[in-house]
Motif scaffolding. Structure first.
Motif, short mmCIF file in Angstrom:
data_model
loop_
_atom_site.label_atom_id
_atom_site.label_comp_id
_atom_site.label_asym_id
_atom_site.label_seq_id
_atom_site.Cartn_x
_atom_site.Cartn_y
_atom_site.Cartn_z
N ARG A 30 0.83 -1.20 0.00
CA ARG A 30 0.00 0.00 0.00
C ARG A 30 0.86 1.26 0.00
O ARG A 30 0.56 2.24 -0.68
CB ARG A 30 -0.93 0.00 1.21
CG ARG A 30 -2.07 -0.99 1.12
CD ARG A 30 -2.98 -0.90 2.32
NE ARG A 30 -4.13 -1.77 2.20
CZ ARG A 30 -5.08 -1.88 3.11
NH1 ARG A 30 -5.00 -1.18 4.24
NH2 ARG A 30 -6.11 -2.68 2.91
N GLY B 100 1.29 4.46 -2.78
CA GLY B 100 0.90 5.80 -2.35
C GLY B 100 -0.41 5.84 -1.60
O GLY B 100 -1.04 6.89 -1.49
N LEU B 101 -0.82 4.69 -1.03
CA LEU B 101 -2.10 4.60 -0.33
C LEU B 101 -1.95 4.59 1.19
O LEU B 101 -2.93 4.45 1.91
CB LEU B 101 -2.85 3.34 -0.78
CG LEU B 101 -3.18 3.28 -2.28
CD1 LEU B 101 -3.69 1.90 -2.66
CD2 LEU B 101 -4.19 4.35 -2.64
N TYR C 190 -1.12 8.04 7.81
CA TYR C 190 -1.52 8.59 6.51
C TYR C 190 -1.20 10.08 6.50
O TYR C 190 -1.27 10.74 7.54
CB TYR C 190 -3.02 8.39 6.28
CG TYR C 190 -3.46 6.94 6.38
CD1 TYR C 190 -3.51 6.13 5.26
CD2 TYR C 190 -3.81 6.39 7.62
CE1 TYR C 190 -3.90 4.80 5.35
CE2 TYR C 190 -4.20 5.06 7.72
CZ TYR C 190 -4.25 4.27 6.58
OH TYR C 190 -4.64 2.96 6.69
N LYS C 191 -0.91 10.62 5.30
CA LYS C 191 -0.56 12.04 5.23
C LYS C 191 -1.78 12.93 5.38
O LYS C 191 -1.68 14.06 5.86
CB LYS C 191 0.19 12.36 3.95
CG LYS C 191 -0.60 12.15 2.67
CD LYS C 191 0.26 12.51 1.45
CE LYS C 191 -0.53 12.34 0.15
NZ LYS C 191 0.30 12.68 -1.03
N GLN D 299 -5.68 10.30 1.49
CA GLN D 299 -4.90 9.07 1.44
C GLN D 299 -5.54 7.99 2.31
O GLN D 299 -5.57 6.81 1.94
CB GLN D 299 -3.46 9.33 1.89
CG GLN D 299 -2.55 8.13 1.68
CD GLN D 299 -1.12 8.39 2.13
OE1 GLN D 299 -0.88 8.74 3.28
NE2 GLN D 299 -0.17 8.22 1.22
N ASN E 207 -8.64 6.57 0.47
CA ASN E 207 -8.19 5.79 -0.68
C ASN E 207 -7.60 4.46 -0.23
O ASN E 207 -7.82 3.42 -0.87
CB ASN E 207 -7.14 6.56 -1.49
CG ASN E 207 -7.75 7.68 -2.31
OD1 ASN E 207 -8.95 7.67 -2.60
ND2 ASN E 207 -6.94 8.66 -2.67
N GLY E 208 -6.88 4.49 0.89
CA GLY E 208 -6.31 3.27 1.43
C GLY E 208 -7.36 2.30 1.92
O GLY E 208 -7.22 1.08 1.79
#
Length: 263
Positions: free
Chosen positions: A184, A188-189, A216-217, A221, A224-225
């Motif tokens: 992941r 980029g997730l 996560y940022k 994100q 999406n993850g």
């Protein structure tokens, strides 16, 4: 010749030890603040940031985070989570003594007298309550370059290994779920993932035995993850994942955003 072999062995051992990543030890504090004292506590939190920075410069600790809870707990239970990072278990268990905290405060704020610092600490004690504290050791983590900064998001997942399946659960996390999270991250997730084992409290009556930190940022994100489905996993891997899930109970999930971080 024998001395040369011994010398080479010692040299190789020293290099391997230097290259090995030292484990990180973390103290979690779950903090409850009454609504009429929120402003005073937030002000004290900002005051503490410079104190922890002084402690890092003195190599007392290696980091400190302040997280604001978003979901997962009753607000009357706690609203904030702090994490203090150490590089060895003895330092973690010793924590901060009162006199050390005053010392670092006077380094961070040289214009304050010792009396003023003590008064500020005493006032802060009245504004918050530590509802629980946990001592943890990081035992597995992804390879990433995640930049933790204000606004970062984390899911703190509290797990309790099923009795008799402690090693089985850890093996599943390290050998199966770690790869999933690494995948992941590479897509980029996700930002970062780590598995922690509880040092204290422990025993059959402990509420949880492990904790995973899923970083996560931002919320984009994160969502999406959550929607990502690993279509590349094999039937064998999926079976191993199911076995790992059966080896633990997911007790609590706390979602929080980062307010302060010092490294």
């Amino acid at each position: 010749m024998k001395k040369l072999i011994i010398f080479l062995f010692v040299g190789i051992f020293a290099v391997s030890m230097a290259n090995a990543q030292a484990p990180t030890y973390l103290v979690f504090e779950f903090i409850k603040v009454e609504s009429n004292q929120t402003y005073d506590f937030i002000e004290f939190k900002d005051f503490m940031e410079k104190i922890y920075r002084a402690a890092i410069n003195d190599k007392k600790i290696i980091g400190w985070d302040f997280w604001a809870l978003q979901s997962g707990a009753d607000p009357s239970e706690f609203q904030y989570i702090t994490i203090t990072y150490y590089d060895n278990p003895v330092a973690m268990m010793n924590g901060f003594q009162d006199e050390e905290m005053v010392k670092y405060a006077m380094i961070a704020y040289p214009h304050l007298t010792e009396k003023q610092v003590v008064e500020k600490f005493n006032s802060a004690i009245q504004s918050r309550e530590i509802s629980q504290r946990a001592y943890m050791q990081e035992i597995s983590t992804t390879k990433d370059n995640f930049n933790l900064k204000k606004g970062s998001l984390s899911s703190f997942d509290m797990m309790k290994a099923v009795e008799g399946k402690f090693q089985e659960y850890e093996k599943a996390e390290k050998e199966v779920f770690l790869k999933l999270h690494q995948n992941r991250i590479e897509k980029g997730l996700m930002g970062s993932w780590s598995l922690l084992r509880t040092a204290l409290p422990f025993g059959s009556e402990a509420k949880y035995t492990h904790l995973t930190m899923n970083m996560y940022k931002d919320y984009l994100q994160f969502f999406n993850g959550q929607e990502y489905e690993d279509m590349e996993s094999t039937a064998e891997q999926r079976a191993a994942m199911a076995k790992g899930i059966e080896a633990r109970e997911q007790k609590y999930i706390y979602l929080a955003t980062l307010e302060n971080s010092v490294r």
